[in-house]
Motif scaffolding. Structure first.
Motif, mmCIF file in Angstrom:
data_model
loop_
_atom_site.group_PDB
_atom_site.id
_atom_site.type_symbol
_atom_site.label_atom_id
_atom_site.label_comp_id
_atom_site.label_asym_id
_atom_site.label_seq_id
_atom_site.Cartn_x
_atom_site.Cartn_y
_atom_site.Cartn_z
ATOM 1 N N ASN A 188 0.819 -1.204 0.000
ATOM 2 C CA ASN A 188 0.000 0.000 0.000
ATOM 3 C C ASN A 188 0.857 1.260 0.000
ATOM 4 O O ASN A 188 0.550 2.223 -0.710
ATOM 5 C CB ASN A 188 -0.940 0.000 1.220
ATOM 6 C CG ASN A 188 -2.322 -0.486 0.842
ATOM 7 O OD1 ASN A 188 -2.994 0.146 0.043
ATOM 8 N ND2 ASN A 188 -2.729 -1.622 1.370
ATOM 9 N N LYS A 239 0.951 4.123 -2.927
ATOM 10 C CA LYS A 239 0.837 5.570 -2.684
ATOM 11 C C LYS A 239 2.020 6.327 -3.285
ATOM 12 O O LYS A 239 1.863 7.421 -3.834
ATOM 13 C CB LYS A 239 0.799 5.843 -1.169
ATOM 14 C CG LYS A 239 -0.508 5.493 -0.497
ATOM 15 C CD LYS A 239 -0.412 5.785 1.017
ATOM 16 C CE LYS A 239 -1.407 4.935 1.785
ATOM 17 N NZ LYS A 239 -1.170 4.969 3.245
ATOM 18 N N LYS A 286 1.661 6.717 -6.897
ATOM 19 C CA LYS A 286 0.667 7.759 -7.176
ATOM 20 C C LYS A 286 1.291 9.147 -7.034
ATOM 21 O O LYS A 286 1.034 10.039 -7.857
ATOM 22 C CB LYS A 286 -0.539 7.599 -6.235
ATOM 23 C CG LYS A 286 -1.625 8.657 -6.401
ATOM 24 C CD LYS A 286 -2.223 8.687 -7.802
ATOM 25 C CE LYS A 286 -3.181 9.848 -7.977
ATOM 26 N NZ LYS A 286 -3.575 10.060 -9.385
ATOM 27 N N ASN A 308 1.469 11.538 -10.221
ATOM 28 C CA ASN A 308 0.254 12.273 -9.882
ATOM 29 C C ASN A 308 -0.219 13.206 -11.008
ATOM 30 O O ASN A 308 -1.410 13.413 -11.195
ATOM 31 C CB ASN A 308 0.476 13.081 -8.599
ATOM 32 C CG ASN A 308 -0.832 13.544 -7.989
ATOM 33 O OD1 ASN A 308 -1.831 12.834 -8.054
ATOM 34 N ND2 ASN A 308 -0.836 14.730 -7.432
ATOM 35 N N TYR A 317 -5.145 3.650 -6.010
ATOM 36 C CA TYR A 317 -4.842 5.079 -5.866
ATOM 37 C C TYR A 317 -5.001 5.827 -7.189
ATOM 38 O O TYR A 317 -5.045 7.043 -7.212
ATOM 39 C CB TYR A 317 -3.439 5.261 -5.290
ATOM 40 C CG TYR A 317 -3.300 4.586 -3.949
ATOM 41 C CD1 TYR A 317 -3.809 5.182 -2.808
ATOM 42 C CD2 TYR A 317 -2.728 3.322 -3.834
ATOM 43 C CE1 TYR A 317 -3.736 4.552 -1.571
ATOM 44 C CE2 TYR A 317 -2.643 2.671 -2.607
ATOM 45 C CZ TYR A 317 -3.155 3.298 -1.482
ATOM 46 O OH TYR A 317 -3.097 2.664 -0.269
#
Lengths: 193, 193
Positions: free
Chosen positions: B36, B40, B43, B47, B71
């Motif tokens: 996880n 993140k 991401k 982004n 995400y």
């Protein structure tokens, strides 16, 4: 699980009486949002069970197991099909017969990642002939660990696996249980699993 | 990504100058919490990039891709290594040379699950010789889709892949970049990737 059944009706393709193709959302392209709902549903079903590890088999069980594991807060171990040079020499083995390839093969888990104290939840995509789950159960038995539950996303209850596993004392919880796929029509079992 | 580097130092096992075993947390047993954090981090890195689909290759890329996809809110497609009876006949193919097995094999994605409008993020576990990413890029090219980014969890920057992909115009973002593993000592690159 109604959301899943609706999706199977909408996007599943019946190739023959025994082959349901769900590779638009489950095992080639993966709808991760649906998988999250599937993970939550497994957590609901096995909420009262103490689980220390989720066990699955490569390939198509992996995505289901890792997303579900987020709700159980436990690691995932997936059994490997091939003898990788990178796999530990010391492994627990299980035997799986492939009806599509018409041959037996072994699945393996390194002895480092499963121990006698583990309480193991098996998760997989399909239950048809029960071979993958039998192989995974064999690994658990060899490791002297405890099988605490078995869940599959889709069960074809008219194929032999369900009965074979029941006779071994393994109850499989399916999120969608298919009764028949005659003439391309998917009929679900009415009983809630 | 410090958390990942710490974990590699703690639990990674250097089997030779080129082989780093991380199967206690990344590709046999899977630490879903760490995954996880990895998701993140991808991401964060990507982004500002518009992504419609995450593409990876079976087996060990799958868990990384599905957790990260949460995400990005996009589906995952994983390229298959074997000619499954259940795989569509119409596929986009990529070629991958396996240095461990010393042979070339094909990876395939059904034409149903990748289109020319897709903006694709490739995610995988390792960058070593770059073969898997080259094969995935070939699939994207054949589908006339657009590669918008490439991320790997661990890069061994001293192996040929990084340079080969750079020469093809493919920049790979690695969460942990290893400079050398001489005598069992893992040395990370200092530059932030």
């Amino acid at each position: 699980m109604q959301l899943l059944k609706d999706r199977i009706i909408k996007d599943g393709r019946v190739l023959s009486e025994n082959i349901l193709k769900v590779d638009s959302f489950l095992n080639h392209q993966i709808d991760v949002k649906l998988l999250n709902e599937i993970g939550k549903e497994f957590k609901k079903i096995f909420n009262d069970v103490e689980v220390t590890k989720i066990l699955t088999a490569e390939v198509s069980g992996i995505s289901i197991a890792v997303i579900a594991a987020q709700y159980f807060n436990v690691p995932v171990v997936f059994a490997k099909k091939t003898e990788s040079v990178n796999l530990d020499k010391e492994t627990y083995e299980g035997n799986v017969y492939s009806y599509t390839k018409k041959k037996q093969y072994k699945i393996r888990v390194s002895k480092n990642y499963i121990s006698k104290d583990d309480k193991i939840l098996i998760l997989d995509d399909f239950l048809a002939n029960g071979e993958a789950i039998k192989g995974l159960n064999e690994i658990i038995t060899n490791a002297k660990a405890t099988l605490v539950g078995t869940g599959v996303v889709i069960e074809k209850s008219y194929q032999p696996g369900k009965k074979i596993l029941e006779d071994m004392g393994i109850e499989v919880k399916a999120l969608a249980s298919i009764k028949s796929m005659t003439d391309g029509n998917i009929v679900f079992c009415k009983t809630k699993k």
